[in-house]
Design a protein around this motif. Sequence first.
Motif, short mmCIF file in Angstrom:
data_model
loop_
_atom_site.label_atom_id
_atom_site.label_comp_id
_atom_site.label_asym_id
_atom_site.label_seq_id
_atom_site.Cartn_x
_atom_site.Cartn_y
_atom_site.Cartn_z
N LEU A 187 0.98 -1.36 -0.06
CA LEU A 187 0.03 -0.10 -0.01
C LEU A 187 0.96 1.35 -0.08
CD1 LEU A 187 -2.78 -0.94 2.62
CD2 LEU A 187 -2.86 -1.00 0.25
N ALA A 188 0.62 2.18 -1.05
CA ALA A 188 1.21 3.42 -0.99
C ALA A 188 0.66 4.57 -0.35
CB ALA A 188 1.74 3.68 -2.59
N ALA A 189 -0.52 4.56 0.05
CA ALA A 189 -1.38 5.58 0.66
C ALA A 189 -2.47 4.68 1.34
CB ALA A 189 -1.75 6.50 -0.55
N PRO A 190 -2.92 5.46 2.14
CA PRO A 190 -4.27 5.13 2.91
C PRO A 190 -5.45 4.48 2.24
CG PRO A 190 -3.50 7.04 4.27
CD PRO A 190 -2.75 6.87 2.65
N VAL A 191 -6.00 3.57 2.33
CA VAL A 191 -7.14 2.95 1.48
C VAL A 191 -8.17 2.87 2.36
CG1 VAL A 191 -5.62 1.95 -0.24
CG2 VAL A 191 -6.49 0.47 1.59
N ASP A 246 -16.10 0.26 4.40
CA ASP A 246 -15.19 1.19 4.42
C ASP A 246 -14.27 1.64 5.29
OD1 ASP A 246 -16.94 2.40 5.79
OD2 ASP A 246 -16.95 4.46 4.82
N ALA A 247 -13.77 0.39 5.89
CA ALA A 247 -12.82 0.33 6.81
C ALA A 247 -11.53 0.93 6.44
CB ALA A 247 -12.36 -0.91 7.33
N ALA A 248 -10.82 1.89 7.25
CA ALA A 248 -9.53 2.51 6.75
C ALA A 248 -8.62 1.57 7.05
CB ALA A 248 -9.32 3.74 7.69
N MET A 249 -7.38 1.53 6.07
CA MET A 249 -6.19 0.83 6.30
C MET A 249 -4.81 1.50 5.93
SD MET A 249 -5.80 -3.09 5.11
CE MET A 249 -4.71 -4.19 5.89
N PRO A 250 -4.60 2.27 6.73
CA PRO A 250 -3.26 2.95 6.39
C PRO A 250 -2.05 2.19 6.13
CG PRO A 250 -3.35 2.80 9.02
CD PRO A 250 -4.57 2.01 8.26
#
Length: 209
Positions: free
Chosen positions: A138-142, A202-206
Motif C-alpha cells: 500500500l502506497a497510501a491510505p485506503v 469502508d474500513a480505513a487501512m493506513p
Amino acid sequence: MRWLAVLLLSATLARADGEPAGDFAYYLLALSWAPSWCALEGEARQSPHCAPGGGAGWVLHGLWPQYEQGWPGYCRGAKPDPSRAQTARMADLMGSSGAAWYQWKKHGRCSGLSAGDYFAAARRAYGAVIRPPAFRKLAAPVRLPAGVVEEAFLQANPGLLPDMLTVTCKAGRIQEVRICLTKDLRPRPCAADTVEDCTLRDAAMPPIR
C-alpha cells in the motif's frame, strides 16, 4: 434477592481472572495491523513499531488461551516468569519487551507452558501464517470492506476456512486478524463468542510506515 444477584454476578466476573494454568480449550492468535495501532495508540507510547521506516505490518499481539465460551486471564501457575532476555527476544514480533511481558502476565501463564515454551509457541504460530504481501505494498491510505482482508488471508493460507478466523475493526480502522488454533497450533473453528467479524464496508487501512 438483590444481594444474591450481586454475589452471583461477582462469582461470574471472578472466573474471568485467576484460573488454573493450562485449563483451556484452544488458542487465539491475534495479529495487529501496526499502522492502525500506531495511529490509535502506538505513537503516544513511542513504540518502535511506529517509527518512520520501521516497516511493521502484521505484528504479533498475542497467543491467547480460550475456553469454548470465554477465556482465562492472569492465571495461577507455578512456572517462573520470563527473564528480561526472554522478553527482549520477542520485541521483533511484538514491538517491545514490555509488550511481551504483559502478554505473558495476562495470557501466557494460562497456557501452562514455561515462559520459553510459550514464547516459542507464539513465534511458531506467527511464522506459520502467511501474511498477504499485497498489504505491504500500500502506497497510501485506503478504504476497503473488512471482508477483503479476510479473503486475502484465506487465499494466502489454504488450510484456513472462513470459520477459523475473524477480522476486527476499531475506530473505523482495520485492527486485527484473529486465527483460532488447537493446542498443537493447527487451525480449528472459532467458538461463537470469539467471532467478531467487522462488517464495515469502508474500513480505513493506513500503509506501512
